[in-house]
Design an enzyme around this catalytic site. Structure first.
Site, PDB file in Angstrom:
ATOM      1  N   ASP A  99       0.872  -1.185   0.000  1.00 57.00           N
ATOM      2  CA  ASP A  99       0.000   0.000   0.000  1.00 57.00           C
ATOM      3  C   ASP A  99       0.904   1.228   0.000  1.00 57.00           C
ATOM      4  O   ASP A  99       1.968   1.210   0.620  1.00 57.00           O
ATOM      5  CB  ASP A  99      -0.912   0.000   1.231  1.00 57.00           C
ATOM      6  CG  ASP A  99      -2.083   0.971   1.081  1.00 57.00           C
ATOM      7  OD1 ASP A  99      -3.224   0.504   0.908  1.00 57.00           O
ATOM      8  OD2 ASP A  99      -1.843   2.202   1.151  1.00 57.00           O
ATOM      9  N   ALA A 135       5.502  -0.417   2.044  1.00 59.66           N
ATOM     10  CA  ALA A 135       4.869   0.808   1.550  1.00 59.66           C
ATOM     11  C   ALA A 135       5.459   1.108   0.187  1.00 59.66           C
ATOM     12  O   ALA A 135       6.662   1.375   0.062  1.00 59.66           O
ATOM     13  CB  ALA A 135       5.127   1.948   2.523  1.00 59.66           C
ATOM     14  N   CYS A 184     -14.280   0.229  -7.635  1.00 56.19           N
ATOM     15  CA  CYS A 184     -15.347   0.704  -6.754  1.00 56.19           C
ATOM     16  C   CYS A 184     -15.844   2.073  -7.205  1.00 56.19           C
ATOM     17  O   CYS A 184     -16.516   2.772  -6.463  1.00 56.19           O
ATOM     18  CB  CYS A 184     -14.883   0.732  -5.298  1.00 56.19           C
ATOM     19  SG  CYS A 184     -13.502   1.818  -5.003  1.00 56.19           S
TER      20      CYS A 184
HETATM   21  N1  SAH Z   1      -8.264  -3.683  -0.424  1.00 53.28           N
HETATM   22  C1  SAH Z   1      -8.544  -2.913   0.749  1.00 53.28           C
HETATM   23  C2  SAH Z   1      -9.126  -1.560   0.458  1.00 53.28           C
HETATM   24  C3  SAH Z   1      -8.271  -0.710  -0.445  1.00 53.28           C
HETATM   25  S1  SAH Z   1      -8.592   0.983  -0.277  1.00 53.28           S
HETATM   26  C4  SAH Z   1      -9.461  -3.683   1.686  1.00 53.28           C
HETATM   27  O1  SAH Z   1      -9.846  -4.821   1.382  1.00 53.28           O
HETATM   28  O2  SAH Z   1      -9.785  -3.156   2.730  1.00 53.28           O
HETATM   29  C5  SAH Z   1      -7.383   1.649  -1.336  1.00 53.28           C
HETATM   30  C6  SAH Z   1      -5.982   1.685  -0.769  1.00 53.28           C
HETATM   31  O3  SAH Z   1      -5.106   2.000  -1.852  1.00 53.28           O
HETATM   32  C7  SAH Z   1      -5.725   2.747   0.289  1.00 53.28           C
HETATM   33  O4  SAH Z   1      -5.258   2.124   1.468  1.00 53.28           O
HETATM   34  C8  SAH Z   1      -4.643   3.660  -0.308  1.00 53.28           C
HETATM   35  O5  SAH Z   1      -3.670   4.073   0.638  1.00 53.28           O
HETATM   36  C9  SAH Z   1      -4.025   2.766  -1.345  1.00 53.28           C
HETATM   37  N2  SAH Z   1      -3.402   3.415  -2.508  1.00 53.28           N
HETATM   38  C10 SAH Z   1      -3.837   4.507  -3.208  1.00 53.28           C
HETATM   39  N3  SAH Z   1      -3.046   4.729  -4.268  1.00 53.28           N
HETATM   40  C11 SAH Z   1      -2.088   3.765  -4.265  1.00 53.28           C
HETATM   41  C12 SAH Z   1      -0.990   3.444  -5.130  1.00 53.28           C
HETATM   42  N4  SAH Z   1      -0.728   4.165  -6.212  1.00 53.28           N
HETATM   43  N5  SAH Z   1      -0.226   2.374  -4.825  1.00 53.28           N
HETATM   44  C13 SAH Z   1      -0.486   1.617  -3.721  1.00 53.28           C
HETATM   45  N6  SAH Z   1      -1.510   1.887  -2.886  1.00 53.28           N
HETATM   46  C14 SAH Z   1      -2.312   2.927  -3.148  1.00 53.28           C
END
Ligand code: SAH
Length: 397
Positions: A253, A280, A341
């Site tokens: 993430d 990260a 979504c």
């Molecule tokens: N799959 C998760 C929900 C994802 S929400 C679940 O089941 O609960 C989307 C996430 O994508 C967020 O935590 C955000 O920090 C992350 N995010 C946004 N842009 C991103 C990127 N370019 N690379 C990696 N993570 C990203």
């Protein structure tokens, strides 16, 4: 009743409301009282004068969110009736028990309460108002909620609407809790797995409840697979994959805080777990440098790429690029769980974006499952806009 202000529609603008669509667009309004305030309860009548519905007035493209198509008062009793129906449905769906105390109690239009979201984490309710009317009704909503839910089921009510109202609401930190205390902390249980919820600082209401069934499916397909969970947030998919017997699980993430949350949730369920690693990183960059064939199951669950209609084309390009990157790296015989979504992107548009990625990748790709939002995110049949979560499980040769 007689004091309820009235909005008159333009001629022929009553068709969608007669088909029970709960939104009245501002262009349909012919007349409204001069002193009408945002958040007021209004009666909507046809140009010829017939009653159509009663709802919350708001400035903006959606002028009225209809709460009832009957000529009734909008008060604590009304909210009690709607909340009671919503709670009964969740009970009937088997979502309220010691093995699962995490569920959406109110899904806006899907529960006949446009502008309102309530998520339950154990005995904590996180209430989110998306309209001024619901914001102003929060006292009535709290009273109604307390009548509907037994005391031990409702200890805290956290009001989280700073980010969802159309204006900067004056919600003082002291008022965050409509009920309960500052030290409330929930360990949510979903399908027997534990998750620490930070509803104060977390995204949305703190957790993405809408992936519950899809996580369960992933669990059943995880045995002995090397799993990559991109956009992992709280690590929902990762924790299920570990329980399902994955050989390894990597959570990625871009937010360092989310990575810590995923690690904490793995620890909460499995203690020190050598099969799990989290980092990260940007998902696109991570995929670019990944070894081809390093993963047998990849999850792509990004945030909404399009929040408005104008952003649709860029978003579709984004989905295509992301899915292509994953299809290029997944091992032969791999499974790709891919989601969108974005409410403004249709199931067909999303499928077409993934189809284009598959074509460019040159891999043989078949659709095994078509996924959607779960039963506690019901879709009002007269309000198709309520369908937002779309997913595909692909088998990649
Ligand atoms: N799959 C998760 C929900 C994802 S929400 C679940 O089941 O609960 C989307 C996430 O994508 C967020 O935590 C955000 O920090 C992350 N995010 C946004 N842009 C991103 C990127 N370019 N690379 C990696 N993570 C990203």
């Amino acid at each position: 009743m007689t004091a309820t202000p009235q909005i008159v529609l333009r001629p022929k603008k009553d068709e969608s409301i007669k088909r029970f669509h709960p939104w009245v667009f501002s262009g349909a309004v012919a007349q409204k009282p001069a002193n009408l305030r945002e958040g007021d309860v209004v009666r909507v009548v046809a140009h010829e004068g017939g009653f159509l519905g009663v709802g919350h007035y708001q400035i903006g493209s959606i002028a009225v969110r209809i709460l009832s198509f009957s000529d009734e008062g909008i008060d604590t009793d009304f909210f009690e009736k709607r909340l009671s129906a919503a709670y009964s449905l969740r009970l009937a769906l088997g979502l309220v028990n010691p093995m699962n105390n995490t569920y959406r109690l109110v899904h806006g239009e899907g529960d006949g309460l446009p502008g309102l979201i309530i998520d339950m984490y154990g005995n904590t309710a996180v209430v989110q108002a998306h309209s001024v009317g619901m914001h102003e009704a929060k006292g009535q909503l709290l009273d109604a909620l307390r009548k509907v839910m037994p005391g031990d089921m409702l200890q805290n009510v956290y009001y989280k609407s700073e980010g969802t109202l159309p204006f900067k609401a004056d919600i003082s930190p002291e008022d965050d809790y409509l009920l309960g205390g500052k030290n409330a902390e929930a360990i949510a249980v979903e399908n027997g797995l534990k998750f620490r919820i930070d509803w104060r600082k977390g995204q949305k209401t703190g957790f993405f409840i809408d992936q519950r069934n899809n996580r369960r499916l992933l669990e059943s397909l995880s045995p002995n697979r090397r799993v990559l969970n991109l956009f992992s947030y709280t690590g929902g998919f990762s924790v299920y994959a570990l329980r399902g017997g994955a050989q390894s699980v990597h959570s990625v993430d871009s937010s360092a805080k989310a990575v810590m949350l995923a690690e904490e949730n793995v620890r909460l369920n499995f203690g020190e777990e050598p099969r799990h690693a989290a980092c990260a990183d940007d998902a696109f960059r991570f995929l670019k440098q990944a070894q081809p064939g390093a993963y047998d199951l990849i999850v792509l669950d990004p945030p909404a790429f399009a929040k408005h209609r104008e952003a649709i084309n860029n978003a579709l390009q984004g989905y295509k690029k992301l899915n292509l990157a994953a299809l290029q790296k997944i091992a032969p015989g791999g499974l790709l769980f891919t989601f969108s979504c974005s409410q403004v992107i249709s199931r067909e548009q999303f499928r077409l974006a993934v189809f284009s990625a598959a074509a460019i990748s040159g891999r043989n790709v078949r659709i095994l499952h078509q996924l959607t939002q779960p039963d506690d995110h019901p879709i009002n049949i007269f309000h198709p806009e309520g369908e937002y979560l779309k997913g595909l499980v692909l088998y990649v040769e």
